[in-house]
Design a protein around this motif. Sequence first.
Motif, short mmCIF file in Angstrom:
data_model
loop_
_atom_site.label_atom_id
_atom_site.label_comp_id
_atom_site.label_asym_id
_atom_site.label_seq_id
_atom_site.Cartn_x
_atom_site.Cartn_y
_atom_site.Cartn_z
N SER A 172 0.83 -1.21 0.00
CA SER A 172 0.00 0.00 0.00
C SER A 172 0.86 1.25 0.00
O SER A 172 0.56 2.22 -0.70
N ALA A 173 1.93 1.23 0.80
CA ALA A 173 2.84 2.38 0.83
C ALA A 173 3.47 2.59 -0.54
O ALA A 173 3.60 3.72 -1.01
N GLN A 174 3.85 1.49 -1.19
CA GLN A 174 4.38 1.59 -2.55
C GLN A 174 3.35 2.20 -3.50
O GLN A 174 3.69 3.04 -4.35
N ALA A 175 2.10 1.77 -3.37
CA ALA A 175 1.04 2.25 -4.25
C ALA A 175 0.80 3.74 -4.06
O ALA A 175 0.64 4.49 -5.04
N VAL A 176 0.75 4.19 -2.80
CA VAL A 176 0.55 5.61 -2.51
C VAL A 176 1.68 6.43 -3.12
O VAL A 176 1.46 7.45 -3.77
N TYR A 177 2.88 5.95 -2.91
CA TYR A 177 4.06 6.66 -3.43
C TYR A 177 4.00 6.77 -4.95
O TYR A 177 4.23 7.85 -5.53
N SER A 178 3.66 5.67 -5.62
CA SER A 178 3.58 5.67 -7.08
C SER A 178 2.48 6.61 -7.58
O SER A 178 2.64 7.30 -8.59
N LEU A 179 1.35 6.65 -6.86
CA LEU A 179 0.25 7.54 -7.23
C LEU A 179 0.70 8.99 -7.21
O LEU A 179 0.43 9.77 -8.13
N TYR A 180 1.40 9.40 -6.15
CA TYR A 180 1.88 10.77 -6.06
C TYR A 180 2.87 11.08 -7.17
O TYR A 180 2.87 12.16 -7.76
N CYS A 181 3.73 10.10 -7.48
CA CYS A 181 4.71 10.29 -8.56
C CYS A 181 4.02 10.50 -9.90
O CYS A 181 4.44 11.35 -10.69
N ILE A 182 2.96 9.76 -10.15
CA ILE A 182 2.20 9.90 -11.40
C ILE A 182 1.66 11.32 -11.53
O ILE A 182 1.82 11.98 -12.56
N LEU A 183 1.05 11.81 -10.47
CA LEU A 183 0.43 13.13 -10.51
C LEU A 183 1.47 14.24 -10.63
O LEU A 183 1.26 15.25 -11.30
N LEU A 184 2.61 14.04 -9.98
CA LEU A 184 3.67 15.04 -10.08
C LEU A 184 4.28 15.06 -11.48
O LEU A 184 4.58 16.13 -12.03
N LEU A 185 4.45 13.89 -12.08
CA LEU A 185 4.96 13.82 -13.44
C LEU A 185 3.98 14.47 -14.42
O LEU A 185 4.39 15.14 -15.38
N GLN A 186 2.70 14.26 -14.17
CA GLN A 186 1.68 14.91 -15.00
C GLN A 186 1.78 16.43 -14.89
O GLN A 186 1.67 17.16 -15.87
N LYS A 187 2.00 16.89 -13.66
CA LYS A 187 2.11 18.33 -13.43
C LYS A 187 3.32 18.90 -14.18
O LYS A 187 3.25 19.96 -14.80
N GLN A 188 4.44 18.16 -14.11
CA GLN A 188 5.64 18.61 -14.82
C GLN A 188 5.38 18.67 -16.32
O GLN A 188 5.81 19.61 -17.00
N MET A 189 4.69 17.65 -16.84
CA MET A 189 4.38 17.63 -18.28
C MET A 189 3.50 18.82 -18.66
O MET A 189 3.69 19.45 -19.70
N GLY A 190 2.55 19.13 -17.76
CA GLY A 190 1.68 20.28 -18.01
C GLY A 190 2.46 21.57 -18.04
O GLY A 190 2.20 22.46 -18.88
N ARG A 191 3.44 21.71 -17.14
CA ARG A 191 4.27 22.92 -17.11
C ARG A 191 5.11 23.03 -18.37
O ARG A 191 5.31 24.12 -18.92
N LYS A 192 5.61 21.90 -18.85
CA LYS A 192 6.42 21.93 -20.07
C LYS A 192 5.58 22.37 -21.27
O LYS A 192 6.05 23.09 -22.14
N LYS A 193 4.34 21.89 -21.31
CA LYS A 193 3.46 22.28 -22.41
C LYS A 193 3.19 23.78 -22.41
O LYS A 193 2.94 24.38 -23.44
N GLN A 194 3.23 24.36 -21.19
CA GLN A 194 3.01 25.81 -21.08
C GLN A 194 4.30 26.60 -21.28
O GLN A 194 4.32 27.82 -21.17
N GLY A 195 5.39 25.87 -21.53
CA GLY A 195 6.67 26.54 -21.71
C GLY A 195 7.39 26.82 -20.42
O GLY A 195 8.39 27.53 -20.39
N LEU A 196 6.89 26.26 -19.29
CA LEU A 196 7.52 26.47 -17.99
C LEU A 196 8.41 25.26 -17.70
O LEU A 196 8.07 24.36 -16.96
N TRP A 197 9.60 25.25 -18.30
CA TRP A 197 10.47 24.08 -18.21
C TRP A 197 11.08 23.96 -16.82
O TRP A 197 11.42 24.94 -16.18
N GLU A 198 11.26 22.70 -16.39
CA GLU A 198 11.89 22.43 -15.09
C GLU A 198 13.39 22.68 -15.21
O GLU A 198 13.98 22.65 -16.28
#
Length: 381
Positions: A172-198
Amino acid sequence: MGVLQELIREEPLNSISSSIRLKAMNIITDFRKLHPLMELEERTELLRTCYKSVLCLPPTEVLQKEASSLQEAQATVDLFRETLQSLLRLMETLIVEMPSRIQHCLELLDTWLNSQKDNERERAMWCTARILGFTAKMNNFGMDIEFSRLGRLVRLLALRCQDPVDNICFLSAQAVYSLYCILLLQKQMGRKKQGLWEEEGKNEVYSANVFYNNTFEIAKERDQVKISATSALSHMLRHIDKFKPRLTTRREIYTFLVPLLLSIQDNNTEVVKACGRALTEWTNVIGWSSLTQTFRHTTLSDHIQVLEETCKYLVNTSKTQLVGDLLFQSFGFLKSSQSFLRAAAINFIALTVKKLNMSQIHEDDVELLQNGGEIIYLSRK
C-alpha cells in the motif's frame, strides 16, 4: 476472446490444478499487443473475469495442504505465482492500450481490496501496486490519465497501509508513493506544455520529501486525507523499523523530518496528533529516543513549543551537516504556492537559525543561509 474468457470462468475457484487460466491470459495478452478494437464493456468483463479467477483462489497454504506430496505442493505454489504474474502482465498491456482507463482498472479491484480474507486483500494490493508502479515508470505522460475520485483512492490506500497483514501495508505504501509520482509527473508535463520548463537535472519526483509534501497539493488540502496520508506514513515507518534499515534507507527517511515538522504546525487537532504519531515512529527508526516522548504527547496547545524543542535538539547534537541539509530542504518550501507551508517553513528556519552558533557553520553553508534569508524576505513581500 470470448472463448478464452469462458475457459477462465470454467476454472474452479477452490483449486488450481491446471495451467488453463494461465495460458488463456497469456494468449489474451499476446493478442492485445496487436491492438484489436475492444469496447469498454468488453474490457471491464475481461478484467472482472480474470480478477475473480485469480484473486479468489484459496491461500497458498491451503493449496499446499491439499497436495498429495511435497513435490506437488511446490508445483502448485509455482503455478499460482506464474498465474498471478500472467494477470499482472495482462493488466500492464491493457494500461498501455488505454492509459485513460487506469482509474477504472483500479476501481474494479475494490471488492477484493475490502475483502475480509487476507489473501484476497493482499493479491488485490499486489495488482494495485503493480498498476500504479507501472504507470509511474511509463515514459509518455502526455496522455490523459484522470483520477476523478482521488480523495477516495488515497483514503483506501491509507486504510490498507494500516492493514494487519504486513505485506499489504508495504504494498500500500508503494502504491501511494507511485500515485503521487504519477500526478507530479503529469504536473511537470503540463508545465512543459506551457513553456515552464523544469530546471536542468532537477529530478525530485521520486524523493520522500516530494511524496509527503504533495499530500497537501494532490489531496486539495482536505484534512481527512492529510490525516490518512500521515497515518499511512506513520504505519510505514513502524514497519520499516522492524527491518533495521540500512544507511541509504535512513538517509531517505531523514527527508521526512522537515515536511512533518511543517505539518505539525497545522491548526487542526487531528492533523497535529497524526504528525506527532508519525514523528514518534520516525524517532524510533532514526534512534532519537530523547524526542520520542515529546512527539508522542504533542497537542495543538504545545505544537509550536515542540517544534522549538526539536530545533534546539538539532543544533545541540552538533550534527552541523544534517542541520545544513534540513535547512536547505526547508528553503524549497518557501517557494510553495501554499501560504501555510511558506509560513511553517519560515518558522522552522527562524527557530533553527536562532539556536545556531554561526562559527560552527562552514562558510559555504553561511552563504546558503544568507541566500535563504533573502528568500524569506522576498516571500513575505
